[in-house]
Write a protein that holds these residues in place. Structure first.
Motif, PDB file in Angstrom:
ATOM      1  N   ALA A  15       0.827  -1.204   0.000  1.00 29.34           N
ATOM      2  CA  ALA A  15       0.000   0.000   0.000  1.00 29.34           C
ATOM      3  C   ALA A  15       0.864   1.257   0.000  1.00 29.34           C
ATOM      4  N   GLU A  16       1.973   1.213   0.731  1.00 31.81           N
ATOM      5  CA  GLU A  16       2.883   2.362   0.757  1.00 31.81           C
ATOM      6  C   GLU A  16       3.528   2.568  -0.614  1.00 31.81           C
ATOM      7  N   GLN A  17       3.890   1.481  -1.287  1.00 29.31           N
ATOM      8  CA  GLN A  17       4.443   1.593  -2.643  1.00 29.31           C
ATOM      9  C   GLN A  17       3.456   2.277  -3.576  1.00 29.31           C
ATOM     10  N   LEU A  18       2.195   1.861  -3.503  1.00 28.84           N
ATOM     11  CA  LEU A  18       1.174   2.445  -4.375  1.00 28.84           C
ATOM     12  C   LEU A  18       0.967   3.914  -4.061  1.00 28.84           C
ATOM     13  N   SER A  19       1.041   4.267  -2.785  1.00 29.17           N
ATOM     14  CA  SER A  19       0.872   5.664  -2.396  1.00 29.17           C
ATOM     15  C   SER A  19       2.004   6.523  -2.953  1.00 29.17           C
ATOM     16  N   VAL A  20       3.235   6.014  -2.856  1.00 27.17           N
ATOM     17  CA  VAL A  20       4.383   6.744  -3.387  1.00 27.17           C
ATOM     18  C   VAL A  20       4.260   6.929  -4.900  1.00 27.17           C
ATOM     19  N   LEU A  21       3.770   5.892  -5.576  1.00 26.63           N
ATOM     20  CA  LEU A  21       3.616   5.953  -7.034  1.00 26.63           C
ATOM     21  C   LEU A  21       2.459   6.853  -7.456  1.00 26.63           C
ATOM     22  N   GLY A  22       1.534   7.114  -6.546  1.00 26.07           N
ATOM     23  CA  GLY A  22       0.348   7.893  -6.908  1.00 26.07           C
ATOM     24  C   GLY A  22      -0.584   7.122  -7.808  1.00 26.07           C
ATOM     25  N   PHE A  23      -0.707   5.821  -7.537  1.00 27.55           N
ATOM     26  CA  PHE A  23      -1.498   4.948  -8.416  1.00 27.55           C
ATOM     27  C   PHE A  23      -2.946   4.899  -7.959  1.00 27.55           C
ATOM     28  N   ASN A  24      -3.854   5.015  -8.921  1.00 26.74           N
ATOM     29  CA  ASN A  24      -5.287   4.923  -8.672  1.00 26.74           C
ATOM     30  C   ASN A  24      -5.791   3.589  -9.218  1.00 26.74           C
ATOM     31  N   SER A  25      -6.280   2.722  -8.341  1.00 24.89           N
ATOM     32  CA  SER A  25      -6.747   1.403  -8.765  1.00 24.89           C
ATOM     33  C   SER A  25      -8.150   1.484  -9.352  1.00 24.89           C
ATOM     34  N   SER A  26      -8.382   0.719 -10.406  1.00 20.95           N
ATOM     35  CA  SER A  26      -9.717   0.656 -11.009  1.00 20.95           C
ATOM     36  C   SER A  26     -10.522  -0.518 -10.468  1.00 20.95           C
ATOM     37  N   TYR A  27      -9.941  -1.294  -9.526  1.00 21.57           N
ATOM     38  CA  TYR A  27     -10.680  -2.442  -8.977  1.00 21.57           C
ATOM     39  C   TYR A  27     -11.891  -1.916  -8.205  1.00 21.57           C
ATOM     40  N   PRO A  28     -13.068  -2.491  -8.448  1.00 14.79           N
ATOM     41  CA  PRO A  28     -14.291  -1.927  -7.863  1.00 14.79           C
ATOM     42  C   PRO A  28     -14.432  -2.227  -6.375  1.00 14.79           C
ATOM     43  N   PRO A  29     -15.181  -1.421  -5.672  1.00 17.19           N
ATOM     44  CA  PRO A  29     -15.394  -1.648  -4.228  1.00 17.19           C
ATOM     45  C   PRO A  29     -16.450  -2.727  -3.994  1.00 17.19           C
ATOM     46  N   LEU A  30     -16.095  -3.964  -4.288  1.00 21.33           N
ATOM     47  CA  LEU A  30     -17.052  -5.045  -4.082  1.00 21.33           C
ATOM     48  C   LEU A  30     -17.358  -5.243  -2.596  1.00 21.33           C
ATOM     49  N   TYR A  31     -16.343  -4.995  -1.753  1.00 15.65           N
ATOM     50  CA  TYR A  31     -16.514  -5.149  -0.317  1.00 15.65           C
ATOM     51  C   TYR A  31     -15.727  -4.063   0.409  1.00 15.65           C
ATOM     52  N   ALA A  32     -16.162  -3.725   1.616  1.00 20.00           N
ATOM     53  CA  ALA A  32     -15.375  -2.850   2.469  1.00 20.00           C
ATOM     54  C   ALA A  32     -14.232  -3.651   3.079  1.00 20.00           C
ATOM     55  N   PRO A  33     -13.034  -3.061   3.241  1.00 12.83           N
ATOM     56  CA  PRO A  33     -11.902  -3.814   3.792  1.00 12.83           C
ATOM     57  C   PRO A  33     -12.207  -4.436   5.151  1.00 12.83           C
ATOM     58  N   SER A  34     -13.053  -3.799   5.953  1.00 21.37           N
ATOM     59  CA  SER A  34     -13.335  -4.310   7.289  1.00 21.37           C
ATOM     60  C   SER A  34     -14.073  -5.648   7.255  1.00 21.37           C
ATOM     61  N   GLU A  35     -14.652  -6.001   6.102  1.00 20.67           N
ATOM     62  CA  GLU A  35     -15.403  -7.247   6.013  1.00 20.67           C
ATOM     63  C   GLU A  35     -14.520  -8.466   5.864  1.00 20.67           C
ATOM     64  N   PHE A  36     -13.234  -8.243   5.547  1.00 21.04           N
ATOM     65  CA  PHE A  36     -12.358  -9.403   5.378  1.00 21.04           C
ATOM     66  C   PHE A  36     -11.936  -9.903   6.744  1.00 21.04           C
ATOM     67  N   PRO A  37     -12.143 -11.184   7.012  1.00 22.29           N
ATOM     68  CA  PRO A  37     -11.890 -11.707   8.340  1.00 22.29           C
ATOM     69  C   PRO A  37     -10.402 -11.908   8.639  1.00 22.29           C
ATOM     70  N   GLY A  38      -9.572 -11.960   7.615  1.00 32.05           N
ATOM     71  CA  GLY A  38      -8.153 -12.244   7.827  1.00 32.05           C
ATOM     72  C   GLY A  38      -7.939 -13.735   7.920  1.00 32.05           C
ATOM     73  N   ALA A  39      -7.120 -14.250   7.025  1.00 29.33           N
ATOM     74  CA  ALA A  39      -6.940 -15.707   6.966  1.00 29.33           C
ATOM     75  C   ALA A  39      -5.578 -16.147   7.475  1.00 29.33           C
ATOM     76  N   GLY A  40      -4.789 -15.184   7.904  1.00 35.28           N
ATOM     77  CA  GLY A  40      -3.466 -15.556   8.388  1.00 35.28           C
ATOM     78  C   GLY A  40      -2.488 -15.718   7.249  1.00 35.28           C
ATOM     79  N   SER A  41      -1.218 -15.795   7.555  1.00 36.31           N
ATOM     80  CA  SER A  41      -0.198 -15.936   6.514  1.00 36.31           C
ATOM     81  C   SER A  41      -0.210 -17.352   5.987  1.00 36.31           C
ATOM     82  N   ARG A  42       0.370 -17.514   4.808  1.00 36.00           N
ATOM     83  CA  ARG A  42       0.364 -18.842   4.176  1.00 36.00           C
ATOM     84  C   ARG A  42       1.387 -19.747   4.806  1.00 36.00           C
TER      85      ARG A  42
END
Length: 398
Positions: free
Chosen positions: A371-398
């Motif tokens: 996320a910090e890399q994208l902020s530095v680049l000034g990149f605007n994502s076109s991926y749609p807001p299908l869900y709010a980030p808070s809805e992701f339960p977190g699955a842990g690292s692989r």
């Protein structure tokens, strides 16, 4: 035959250039079939033949032009293979070659256009390297050259096509930077030209392909501007154009990919409109025929991006209906797809995909870095807001 002629007289520029052209045609066939490794080999052979003539005639205009074309072909295959630093070197060589040629024949329109194409290729490549300021400068230089040529020769349809393509690439870069109003203006300018061209020849496959790409850009802009009707219209029409292309030539890997991207965007539209079954069906249609080769040298970056994007979308759709096992499997498969040659990429589109997947999989540290890399680049994502980030339960690292 070309080889026999070149061997008989290795100093003959015309015979050797004929041999080089034979390598180009073979490489182009491999390219269109998606065999990038074989295409690269043929284009390297083409380069070696052309550049071997430089000692005898370094400023021969025909040789310089052939060298520029050969470096362009090789650079494009490197770019598609995700070998961005090498592709940048190739494209910078192209710029140097055609600027030398322009100095030799400053009134030659084709050479002026080739300088524009070199700017365009560097703009696309630097976008992939996260150098968005430099990319925008190249795209604007390209557009200025094409606009000047079309102003001088307004009746040339081929050059009008080149101008429309320049509008498209500048619009695409501006959309990635979040400058949606100007991006839409550039897309509308490109669409107007392609509509008028296709009115004169509806069977021109290249115009249909490029109009479909413009419509995909406009759909993305409209969606982000909250204009769902406009977005849906452009998605539907882009799919119609691409379906014609794929039906005409089902072996064309590029057209198949572009139809896949268009279907993913249609799935987004369906999901946002409350049509989950249609959305899932579209994503499954995209994933079914995708095959990623085991050999990293043969991997096509656009195919990897398409597969990862489809899997990310599939995971989000599964999560929406509380199918968590399916969602986790899709997200992990998407992240696996982005590893290997694209693991440390500077391409903001790949970083954006990785950031979203890290977030969904509960990989908080990695998500923050991306996320910090994208902020530095000034990149605007076109991926749609299908869900709010808070809805992701977190699955842990692989």
């Amino acid at each position: 035959i070309a080889s026999q002629l070149a061997v008989k007289n290795p100093s003959r520029v015309d015979w050797n250039l004929g041999l080089a052209k034979s390598h180009f045609y073979i490489g182009y066939v491999h390219w269109q079939r998606g065999d990038l490794e074989q295409a690269a080999e043929m284009f390297l052979e083409q380069l070696s033949i052309v550049d071997a003539l430089a000692t005898a005639e370094p400023e021969n205009a025909e040789r310089l032009a052939a060298s520029g074309y050969a470096w362009t072909n090789y650079g494009r295959v490197l770019e598609l293979s995700g070998r961005y630093p090498e592709a940048r070197q190739a494209y910078e060589t192209v710029m140097e070659v055609f600027m030398r040629l322009e100095a030799l024949q400053p009134e030659d329109v084709d050479t002026r256009l080739e300088v524009g194409f070199a700017h365009n290729n560097l703009g696309k490549l630097k976008t992939s390297l996260g150098m968005l300021d430099a990319a925008e400068s190249h795209f604007r230089s390209d557009l200025a050259i094409k606009q000047q040529v079309v102003d001088e020769f307004p009746g040339n349809n081929l050059w009008r096509e080149f101008l429309a393509v320049s509008h498209f690439w500048l619009g695409k870069l501006l959309e990635a930077r979040g400058q949606l109003a100007e991006s839409r203006e550039q897309g509308d300018s490109a669409l107007q030209v392609f509509n008028s061209l296709i009115d004169t020849d509806a069977s021109n496959m290249h115009w249909l392909q490029r109009r479909a790409a413009v419509r995909r850009l406009l759909a993305a802009v409209c969606r982000q501007q909250g204009d769902s009707v406009c977005a849906g219209m452009h998605i539907e029409r882009s799919q119609a154009d691409l379906a014609i292309l794929v039906e005409a030539n089902p072996e064309n890997a590029q057209w198949q990919r572009e139809l896949g991207f268009s279907r993913i965007e249609a799935a987004w539209q369906a999901a946002l409109a409350g049509q989950p079954e249609r959305a899932t069906g579209l994503v499954d249609d995209v994933l079914r025929p995708i095959s990623i080769p085991d050999d990293e040298a043969a991997i096509d970056s656009e195919t990897c991006k398409l597969k990862a994007l489809a899997l990310l979308t599939k995971g989000d759709l599964d999560h929406r209906v509380n199918h968590e096992a399916g969602a986790l499997l899709a997200w992990r498969s998407a992240l696996d797809t982005l590893e290997g040659p694209f693991n440390n990429t500077l391409n903001p589109e790949f970083i954006d995909l990785q950031a979203r997947l890290f977030e969904r999989l509960g990989m908080t540290l990695e998500a923050g870095v991306a996320a910090e890399q994208l902020s530095v680049l000034g990149f605007n994502s076109s991926y749609p807001p299908l869900y709010a980030p808070s809805e992701f339960p977190g699955a842990g690292s692989r």
